[in-house]
Design a protein around this motif. Structure first.
Motif, mmCIF file in Angstrom:
data_model
loop_
_atom_site.group_PDB
_atom_site.id
_atom_site.type_symbol
_atom_site.label_atom_id
_atom_site.label_comp_id
_atom_site.label_asym_id
_atom_site.label_seq_id
_atom_site.Cartn_x
_atom_site.Cartn_y
_atom_site.Cartn_z
ATOM 1 N N LYS A 1 0.825 -1.205 0.000
ATOM 2 C CA LYS A 1 0.000 0.000 0.000
ATOM 3 C C LYS A 1 0.865 1.264 0.000
ATOM 4 C CE LYS A 1 -4.616 0.804 1.105
ATOM 5 N NZ LYS A 1 -5.778 -0.062 1.365
ATOM 6 N N LEU A 2 1.925 1.240 0.807
ATOM 7 C CA LEU A 2 2.824 2.402 0.870
ATOM 8 C C LEU A 2 3.447 2.677 -0.486
ATOM 9 C CD1 LEU A 2 4.548 1.664 4.297
ATOM 10 C CD2 LEU A 2 3.027 3.569 3.759
ATOM 11 N N LEU A 3 3.849 1.612 -1.181
ATOM 12 C CA LEU A 3 4.476 1.779 -2.494
ATOM 13 C C LEU A 3 3.464 2.267 -3.523
ATOM 14 C CD1 LEU A 3 6.826 -1.331 -2.578
ATOM 15 C CD2 LEU A 3 7.488 1.075 -2.472
ATOM 16 N N GLU A 4 2.275 1.706 -3.470
ATOM 17 C CA GLU A 4 1.243 2.117 -4.433
ATOM 18 C C GLU A 4 0.905 3.588 -4.268
ATOM 19 O OE1 GLU A 4 -1.737 -0.803 -3.528
ATOM 20 O OE2 GLU A 4 -1.237 -1.978 -5.323
ATOM 21 N N LYS A 5 0.964 4.048 -3.029
ATOM 22 C CA LYS A 5 0.682 5.462 -2.763
ATOM 23 C C LYS A 5 1.710 6.372 -3.436
ATOM 24 C CE LYS A 5 -0.071 5.705 1.692
ATOM 25 N NZ LYS A 5 -0.128 6.150 3.117
ATOM 26 N N GLU A 6 2.910 5.793 -3.706
ATOM 27 C CA GLU A 6 3.971 6.570 -4.354
ATOM 28 C C GLU A 6 3.978 6.363 -5.854
ATOM 29 O OE1 GLU A 6 7.623 5.456 -2.518
ATOM 30 O OE2 GLU A 6 7.049 6.239 -0.559
ATOM 31 N N GLY A 7 3.020 5.575 -6.325
ATOM 32 C CA GLY A 7 2.909 5.376 -7.766
ATOM 33 C C GLY A 7 3.540 4.111 -8.301
ATOM 34 N N VAL A 8 4.043 3.255 -7.412
ATOM 35 C CA VAL A 8 4.641 2.003 -7.867
ATOM 36 C C VAL A 8 3.538 1.023 -8.279
ATOM 37 C CG1 VAL A 8 6.008 0.002 -7.176
ATOM 38 C CG2 VAL A 8 6.663 2.286 -6.410
ATOM 39 N N VAL A 9 3.707 0.448 -9.451
ATOM 40 C CA VAL A 9 2.708 -0.478 -9.974
ATOM 41 C C VAL A 9 3.209 -1.910 -9.823
ATOM 42 C CG1 VAL A 9 1.440 -1.173 -12.033
ATOM 43 C CG2 VAL A 9 1.888 1.248 -11.616
ATOM 44 N N PHE A 10 2.321 -2.808 -9.478
ATOM 45 C CA PHE A 10 2.699 -4.201 -9.269
ATOM 46 C C PHE A 10 2.312 -5.077 -10.443
ATOM 47 C CE2 PHE A 10 4.190 -4.405 -4.886
ATOM 48 C CZ PHE A 10 3.944 -3.108 -4.505
ATOM 49 N N LYS A 11 3.114 -6.108 -10.663
ATOM 50 C CA LYS A 11 2.809 -7.061 -11.716
ATOM 51 C C LYS A 11 1.723 -8.001 -11.218
ATOM 52 C CE LYS A 11 7.114 -8.512 -12.213
ATOM 53 N NZ LYS A 11 8.261 -9.239 -12.815
ATOM 54 N N LYS A 12 1.234 -8.795 -12.121
ATOM 55 C CA LYS A 12 0.129 -9.696 -11.780
ATOM 56 C C LYS A 12 0.527 -10.688 -10.688
ATOM 57 C CE LYS A 12 -3.501 -12.329 -14.031
ATOM 58 N NZ LYS A 12 -3.990 -12.903 -15.293
ATOM 59 N N ASN A 13 1.799 -11.037 -10.653
ATOM 60 C CA ASN A 13 2.256 -12.002 -9.650
ATOM 61 C C ASN A 13 2.559 -11.362 -8.293
ATOM 62 O OD1 ASN A 13 4.635 -10.657 -10.014
ATOM 63 N ND2 ASN A 13 5.752 -12.368 -10.890
ATOM 64 N N GLY A 14 2.256 -10.093 -8.139
ATOM 65 C CA GLY A 14 2.441 -9.430 -6.849
ATOM 66 C C GLY A 14 3.806 -8.815 -6.638
ATOM 67 N N CYS A 15 4.654 -8.843 -7.674
ATOM 68 C CA CYS A 15 5.986 -8.266 -7.546
ATOM 69 C C CYS A 15 6.070 -6.896 -8.211
ATOM 70 C CB CYS A 15 7.027 -9.187 -8.194
ATOM 71 S SG CYS A 15 7.229 -10.769 -7.362
ATOM 72 N N VAL A 16 7.018 -6.097 -7.721
ATOM 73 C CA VAL A 16 7.288 -4.816 -8.361
ATOM 74 C C VAL A 16 7.985 -5.098 -9.685
ATOM 75 C CG1 VAL A 16 8.638 -2.684 -8.204
ATOM 76 C CG2 VAL A 16 7.558 -3.632 -6.153
ATOM 77 N N ASP A 17 7.650 -4.335 -10.710
ATOM 78 C CA ASP A 17 8.362 -4.479 -11.981
ATOM 79 C C ASP A 17 9.685 -3.734 -11.871
ATOM 80 O OD1 ASP A 17 9.340 -4.504 -14.549
ATOM 81 O OD2 ASP A 17 7.363 -4.297 -15.455
#
Length: 104
Positions: free
Chosen positions: A77-93
């Motif tokens: 959630k913290l990362l998403e708030k900064e604009g980080v998008v996650f891949k379908k498998n739950g990992c950061v690209d």
DNA sequence: CCATTGACGAAGT
DNA sequence: TACTTCGCCAATG
């Protein structure tokens, strides 16, 4: 607590505090930046207790595959708030979001 | 001193 | 792509 351990904590947290918003760094990347190329595991060990040492953006540290840390439920959630998008498998690209410390 | 552990990483299957 | 194996090395018991 050994002196070496204290230095380690200082150096690791120092690097972590430099990770920009919306980017992530890997444990191995941090290890290399402090001159301990083959000691990524120790970085993880220290970060697992990082909250004890103060407030650092330790949510911006993931493993080389972009996998999030266990027992850190708010990390995504913290990362998403900064604009980080996650891949379908739950990992950061990592291709897109890994911090390139060479750029200023 | 020896064995195990770990928020890891790269290479192999 | 996902899972396994092995190397790594300071810290811990």
């Amino acid at each position: 607590m050994t002196m070496l351990h204290d230095d380690l904590i200082y150096e690791i947290l120092s690097v972590v505090s430099e990770i920009p918003e919306g980017r992530v760094a890997s444990y191995g990347q941090i290890a290399r930046l402090i001159g301990r190329d083959n000691n990524a595991r120790l970085v993880g060990k220290v970060l697992s207790m990082a909250e004890y040492y103060g407030r650092y953006p330790c949510h911006r540290v993931v493993n080389s595959a972009g996998r999030l840390a266990p027992s850190f439920s708010s990390q995504r959630k913290l990362l998403e708030k900064e604009g980080v998008v996650f891949k379908k498998n739950g990992c950061v690209d990592m291709k897109i979001f890994q911090w390139n410390e060479g750029m200023t």
